[in-house]
Motif scaffolding. Sequence first.
Motif, PDB file in Angstrom:
ATOM      1  N   TYR A  48       0.376 -15.195  67.497  1.00 52.65           N
ATOM      2  CA  TYR A  48      -0.171 -15.660  68.590  1.00 52.65           C
ATOM      3  C   TYR A  48      -0.237 -17.115  68.764  1.00 52.65           C
ATOM      4  O   TYR A  48      -0.919 -17.638  68.029  1.00 52.65           O
TER       5      TYR A  48
ATOM      6  N   PHE B 122     -14.602 -14.428  65.559  1.00 50.63           N
ATOM      7  CA  PHE B 122     -14.660 -12.855  66.355  1.00 50.63           C
ATOM      8  C   PHE B 122     -16.143 -12.604  66.600  1.00 50.63           C
ATOM      9  O   PHE B 122     -16.746 -12.637  65.489  1.00 50.63           O
TER      10      PHE B 122
ATOM     11  N   PHE C 198      -7.317 -14.633  77.842  1.00 50.41           N
ATOM     12  CA  PHE C 198      -8.743 -15.201  77.693  1.00 50.41           C
ATOM     13  C   PHE C 198      -9.331 -15.672  78.852  1.00 50.41           C
ATOM     14  O   PHE C 198      -8.492 -16.155  79.803  1.00 50.41           O
TER      15      PHE C 198
ATOM     16  N   LEU D 265      -8.475 -20.251  76.502  1.00 46.70           N
ATOM     17  CA  LEU D 265      -7.130 -20.220  75.900  1.00 46.70           C
ATOM     18  C   LEU D 265      -5.736 -19.725  76.803  1.00 46.70           C
ATOM     19  O   LEU D 265      -6.222 -18.605  77.364  1.00 46.70           O
TER      20      LEU D 265
ATOM     21  N   LEU E 117      -3.634 -23.567  69.190  1.00 48.22           N
ATOM     22  CA  LEU E 117      -4.292 -22.484  68.239  1.00 48.22           C
ATOM     23  C   LEU E 117      -3.227 -21.530  67.973  1.00 48.22           C
ATOM     24  O   LEU E 117      -2.547 -20.868  68.980  1.00 48.22           O
TER      25      LEU E 117
ATOM     26  N   TYR F 289     -15.459 -13.515  71.674  1.00 42.22           N
ATOM     27  CA  TYR F 289     -15.437 -14.570  70.467  1.00 42.22           C
ATOM     28  C   TYR F 289     -16.277 -15.724  70.818  1.00 42.22           C
ATOM     29  O   TYR F 289     -16.731 -15.783  71.832  1.00 42.22           O
TER      30      TYR F 289
ATOM     31  N   GLN G  67      -3.767 -10.814  73.997  1.00 39.56           N
ATOM     32  CA  GLN G  67      -5.060 -10.911  74.436  1.00 39.56           C
ATOM     33  C   GLN G  67      -5.135 -12.128  75.385  1.00 39.56           C
ATOM     34  O   GLN G  67      -4.595 -13.122  74.991  1.00 39.56           O
TER      35      GLN G  67
ATOM     36  N   TYR H 176     -12.603  -7.964  74.162  1.00 34.35           N
ATOM     37  CA  TYR H 176     -12.930  -9.007  72.780  1.00 34.35           C
ATOM     38  C   TYR H 176     -14.245 -10.004  73.299  1.00 34.35           C
ATOM     39  O   TYR H 176     -14.005 -10.753  74.359  1.00 34.35           O
TER      40      TYR H 176
ATOM     41  N   VAL I 226      -3.261 -11.119  63.802  1.00 28.43           N
ATOM     42  CA  VAL I 226      -3.842  -9.961  63.487  1.00 28.43           C
ATOM     43  C   VAL I 226      -3.651  -9.929  62.090  1.00 28.43           C
ATOM     44  O   VAL I 226      -2.480  -9.698  61.688  1.00 28.43           O
TER      45      VAL I 226
ATOM     46  N   LYS J 116      -8.916  -7.544  65.564  1.00 25.02           N
ATOM     47  CA  LYS J 116      -9.303  -8.959  66.181  1.00 25.02           C
ATOM     48  C   LYS J 116      -8.393  -9.976  65.878  1.00 25.02           C
ATOM     49  O   LYS J 116      -7.452  -9.715  64.857  1.00 25.02           O
ATOM     50  N   LEU J 117      -8.295 -11.010  66.547  1.00 28.21           N
ATOM     51  CA  LEU J 117      -7.480 -12.036  66.243  1.00 28.21           C
ATOM     52  C   LEU J 117      -8.242 -13.108  65.258  1.00 28.21           C
ATOM     53  O   LEU J 117      -9.465 -13.447  65.389  1.00 28.21           O
TER      54      LEU J 117
ATOM     55  N   PHE K 299      -8.350 -17.042  63.883  1.00 30.03           N
ATOM     56  CA  PHE K 299      -7.678 -18.157  64.563  1.00 30.03           C
ATOM     57  C   PHE K 299      -7.472 -19.183  63.317  1.00 30.03           C
ATOM     58  O   PHE K 299      -8.565 -19.282  62.481  1.00 30.03           O
TER      59      PHE K 299
ATOM     60  N   TYR L 266      -1.702 -20.166  71.341  1.00 27.00           N
ATOM     61  CA  TYR L 266      -2.538 -20.441  72.549  1.00 27.00           C
ATOM     62  C   TYR L 266      -2.428 -22.047  72.583  1.00 27.00           C
ATOM     63  O   TYR L 266      -2.617 -22.723  71.673  1.00 27.00           O
TER      64      TYR L 266
ATOM     65  N   LEU M  61     -12.802 -20.894  66.074  1.00 24.67           N
ATOM     66  CA  LEU M  61     -13.001 -19.608  67.058  1.00 24.67           C
ATOM     67  C   LEU M  61     -13.348 -18.551  66.155  1.00 24.67           C
ATOM     68  O   LEU M  61     -12.625 -18.122  65.173  1.00 24.67           O
TER      69      LEU M  61
END
Lengths: 119, 112
Positions: free
Chosen positions: B33, A45, A110, B43, B88, A35, A108, A33, B92, B99-100, B102, B35, A43
């Motif tokens: 999630y 996508f 990063f 992150l 953060l 971002y 995910q 991914y 989903v 994608k996430l 946020f 982070y 943030l």
Amino acid sequence: GAGVSQSPSNKVTEKGKDVELRCDPISGHTALYWYRQSLGQGLEFLIYFQGNSAPDKSGLPSDRFSAERTGGSVSTLTIQRTQQEDSAVYLCASSLVGGTRGTRGDTQYFGPGTRLTVL
Amino acid sequence: SQELEQSPQSLIVQEGKNLTINCTSSKTLYGLYWYKQKYGEGLIFLMMLQKGGEEKSHEKITAKLDEKKQQSSLHITASQPSHAGIYLCGAVLTGGGNKLTFGTGTQLKVEL
């Protein structure tokens, strides 16, 4: 093992130039991914690759942005004719499986990001 | 409007105090999630919650998911300077593919 790596860590460019940002995902991760993180937008996508499937490009802000993933591993995000509003931190993430919402394999991880400054 | 709302936006606490950060979704969650991010860095994954009522802990950080309310909370017990950073939440969401999405983040400062 090694985490997600990105290069360069910082990039300063002049308006109108093209830039390439690179991401090396965690070995064995099939999903990747991109971002973007900026002060005004948080943030966001950009694009998602999963195996050999067509990428989800729904987050790309304009046709100046493109990305590819060669051999199912390394990915390159290219920004053509950069504009000042492109200045941001570009983050790459990878996950083990992707494709299945909210399961453990979807976490995910990063990279450290590339800070892009367009003058 | 934001699909994931975090509160508070910023927080300053004294070392040793407890604190809670909230994350509320306007859509159905398929995974939540948490982070942590330090300035200029990527992150760091903390925890993932999937099922309603699920609670996870790591060291002095506990996260819970209330699926009915589409809300998660992150609680830090006896905060330390090492807890400082931006927290953060990402999720989903329905219609969001894989994608996430946020939240806007919560900046935490821990004073000695």
